[in-house]
Design a protein around this motif. Structure first.
Motif, mmCIF file in Angstrom:
data_model
loop_
_atom_site.group_PDB
_atom_site.id
_atom_site.type_symbol
_atom_site.label_atom_id
_atom_site.label_comp_id
_atom_site.label_asym_id
_atom_site.label_seq_id
_atom_site.Cartn_x
_atom_site.Cartn_y
_atom_site.Cartn_z
ATOM 1 N N PHE A 74 0.722 -1.287 -0.105
ATOM 2 C CA PHE A 74 -0.179 0.134 -0.050
ATOM 3 C C PHE A 74 0.840 1.343 0.137
ATOM 4 C CE2 PHE A 74 -1.973 3.224 2.801
ATOM 5 C CZ PHE A 74 -3.205 3.420 1.771
ATOM 6 N N ASP A 75 0.576 2.042 -1.019
ATOM 7 C CA ASP A 75 1.424 3.170 -0.861
ATOM 8 C C ASP A 75 0.475 4.392 -1.389
ATOM 9 O OD1 ASP A 75 3.109 5.129 -1.163
ATOM 10 O OD2 ASP A 75 4.671 3.896 -2.651
ATOM 11 N N PRO A 76 0.214 5.296 -0.278
ATOM 12 C CA PRO A 76 -0.635 6.484 -0.549
ATOM 13 C C PRO A 76 -0.054 7.491 -1.641
ATOM 14 C CG PRO A 76 -0.284 6.257 1.808
ATOM 15 C CD PRO A 76 0.749 5.219 1.019
ATOM 16 N N ALA A 77 1.266 7.667 -1.785
ATOM 17 C CA ALA A 77 2.178 8.235 -2.740
ATOM 18 C C ALA A 77 1.820 7.817 -4.293
ATOM 19 C CB ALA A 77 3.523 8.486 -2.417
ATOM 20 N N ARG A 78 1.442 6.724 -4.194
ATOM 21 C CA ARG A 78 1.310 6.220 -5.937
ATOM 22 C C ARG A 78 -0.523 6.176 -5.779
ATOM 23 N NH1 ARG A 78 3.758 0.525 -5.089
ATOM 24 N NH2 ARG A 78 2.361 0.130 -7.156
ATOM 25 N N GLY A 79 -1.332 7.105 -4.893
ATOM 26 C CA GLY A 79 -2.581 7.276 -5.083
ATOM 27 C C GLY A 79 -3.344 6.021 -4.719
ATOM 28 N N HIS A 80 -2.727 5.035 -3.941
ATOM 29 C CA HIS A 80 -3.521 3.988 -3.351
ATOM 30 C C HIS A 80 -4.561 4.424 -2.246
ATOM 31 C CE1 HIS A 80 -0.210 0.911 -4.139
ATOM 32 N NE2 HIS A 80 -1.027 1.114 -5.319
ATOM 33 N N LEU A 81 -5.577 3.832 -2.473
ATOM 34 C CA LEU A 81 -6.820 3.892 -1.557
ATOM 35 C C LEU A 81 -6.896 2.421 -0.928
ATOM 36 C CD1 LEU A 81 -9.359 6.338 -3.267
ATOM 37 C CD2 LEU A 81 -7.729 6.894 -1.373
ATOM 38 N N LEU A 82 -6.814 2.432 0.412
ATOM 39 C CA LEU A 82 -6.996 1.094 1.199
ATOM 40 C C LEU A 82 -8.442 0.340 0.818
ATOM 41 C CD1 LEU A 82 -5.699 -1.051 3.012
ATOM 42 C CD2 LEU A 82 -6.836 0.173 4.693
ATOM 43 N N ASP A 83 -9.526 0.979 0.716
ATOM 44 C CA ASP A 83 -10.707 0.384 0.383
ATOM 45 C C ASP A 83 -10.679 -0.290 -1.080
ATOM 46 O OD1 ASP A 83 -11.915 0.726 2.741
ATOM 47 O OD2 ASP A 83 -12.997 2.354 2.177
ATOM 48 N N ASP A 84 -10.065 0.543 -1.893
ATOM 49 C CA ASP A 84 -9.897 0.251 -3.295
ATOM 50 C C ASP A 84 -9.096 -1.216 -3.447
ATOM 51 O OD1 ASP A 84 -11.551 2.081 -3.943
ATOM 52 O OD2 ASP A 84 -10.103 3.411 -5.019
ATOM 53 N N LEU A 85 -7.972 -1.053 -2.794
ATOM 54 C CA LEU A 85 -7.255 -2.603 -2.784
ATOM 55 C C LEU A 85 -8.028 -3.658 -2.096
ATOM 56 C CD1 LEU A 85 -3.479 -1.712 -1.764
ATOM 57 C CD2 LEU A 85 -4.274 -2.336 -3.638
ATOM 58 N N ILE A 86 -8.657 -3.276 -1.264
ATOM 59 C CA ILE A 86 -9.300 -4.495 -0.516
ATOM 60 C C ILE A 86 -10.641 -5.039 -1.423
ATOM 61 C CG2 ILE A 86 -10.922 -5.174 1.361
ATOM 62 C CD1 ILE A 86 -9.133 -3.272 3.175
ATOM 63 N N GLU A 87 -11.211 -4.176 -2.078
ATOM 64 C CA GLU A 87 -12.260 -4.357 -2.872
ATOM 65 C C GLU A 87 -11.936 -5.307 -4.130
ATOM 66 O OE1 GLU A 87 -15.342 -4.425 -1.831
ATOM 67 O OE2 GLU A 87 -14.652 -3.298 -0.120
ATOM 68 N N GLY A 88 -10.612 -4.694 -4.553
ATOM 69 C CA GLY A 88 -9.949 -5.241 -5.705
ATOM 70 C C GLY A 88 -9.711 -6.654 -5.574
ATOM 71 N N PHE A 89 -8.894 -6.983 -4.602
ATOM 72 C CA PHE A 89 -8.417 -8.386 -4.019
ATOM 73 C C PHE A 89 -9.809 -9.396 -3.932
ATOM 74 C CE2 PHE A 89 -3.902 -6.746 -2.969
ATOM 75 C CZ PHE A 89 -3.355 -7.674 -4.030
ATOM 76 N N ALA A 90 -10.751 -8.397 -3.071
ATOM 77 C CA ALA A 90 -11.846 -9.451 -2.705
ATOM 78 C C ALA A 90 -12.702 -10.231 -3.888
ATOM 79 C CB ALA A 90 -12.849 -8.512 -1.850
#
Ligand SMILES: Nc1ncnc2c1ncn2[C@@H]1O[C@H](COP(=O)(O)OP(=O)(O)OP(=O)(O)O)[C@@H](O)[C@H]1O
Ligand SMILES: [Mg+2]
Length: 268
Positions: A74-90
């Motif tokens: 997870f890297d906020p500097a690369r524009g990551h949003l935690l919820d998006d990462l979770i939803e993507g993997f889910a």
């Protein structure tokens, strides 16, 4: 709506074993055939991601088939949003394992609120236990829950408001030693007492073994029998067993996604 069981490893105490245990749980579940994804929230240290990168490199170098979770740092500097990462993997994984940094962190807090299972690795020491609850110096009885119990309590309340779900909080005793020391007995007793007041379960984790420190460069776990090859000794058979027991202790199959866990007692 896709659903995956989310397991967050968190403890503000640095070096308590979050990365080591999260990698072992993620790999054990992947080895058992579960579709597992891992998110490393420790953008600076990246221990979990580095571990899994080493694992992919070993698989490539040796030609061994090593079950490996999908993973992302997870890297906020690369524009990551935690919820998006979770939803993507889910969308295409059954289990998502999140490792968090050993400090207070807004994203770690969010990962606690989202967790179905929150795992806090803790060493058998009053220094580590102090974050969870304060102990009377004379009697070693619990005086009051500490700030980390309150933080988790707030997270559980927030979770209830969001989707009515519950966070199953598990204190995982890491670096267990098999010597029966009086101090460790006292810590374990205090932990049990606190568990009822704060509403967590206590499960045994990994014991103190040099091998857990040595597997990192190859990205291996004790379940990678063939890849470890001749290095596997009697002690490692016991270690594999404790790894299986640790995963069983998480009781993941008992918690279908986002269903109610037993009621949680109030912190305080
Ligand atoms: N069961 C164990 N036996 C032996 N060494 C261990 C064990 N668990 C963890 N360690 C070692 O303890 C150190 C800290 O472990 P780890 O990095 O997993 O903790 P952490 O909670 O992720 O730390 P941080 O808060 O810095 O992220 C590492 O050197 C690791 O190899
Ligand atoms: Mg770590």
């Amino acid at each position: 709506m896709p659903n995956a069981h989310l397991i967050t490893f968190a403890n503000e105490k640095g070096g308590s074993g979050k990365s080591t245990t999260s990698v072992h749980v993620a790999v054990a579940l992947a080895t058992a055939g579960r579709r597992v994804a891992a998110i490393d929230l420790d953008t600076r240290q990246r221990t979990l991601a580095r571990y899994l990168e080493n694992r992919l490199a070993t698989a490539q170098r040796t030609g061994e088939a090593l079950a490996t979770p999908s993973f992302e740092t997870f890297d906020p500097a690369r524009g990551h949003l935690l919820d998006d990462l979770i939803e993507g993997f889910a969308a295409d994984h059954e289990v998502i394992v999140i490792d968090t940094p050993g400090r207070d962190d807004e994203h770690a807090r969010a990962a606690i609120v989202r967790a179905d299972t929150l795992v806090t690795p803790i060493n058998d020491s009053f220094v580590d236990l102090d974050l969870i609850g304060q102990v009377d110096p004379e009697t070693f009885k619990i005086r009051r829950p500490s700030f980390y119990s309150e933080l988790v309590w707030e997270a559980r309340k927030a979770r209830g408001r969001i989707d009515g779900g519950t966070v199953d909080w598990v204190l995982l005793r890491n670096r267990l030693q098999h010597l029966e020391a009086r101090n460790m007995r006292r810590v374990a007793d205090a932990m049990q007492e606190l568990s009822k007041r704060v509403g967590f379960r206590v499960i045994p984790g990994l014991s103190e073994r040099v091998i857990y420190r040595e597997l990192f460069p190859k990205g291996l776990t004790l379940l990678d029998l063939k890849a470890i090859g001749s290095e596997a000794g009697i002690g490692h058979v016991a270690a594999r067993q404790e790894l299986r027991e640790m995963v069983a202790g998480l009781a993941l199959s008992q918690w279908p996604q986002h269903q109610a866990a037993p009621s949680q007692a109030a912190a305080g």
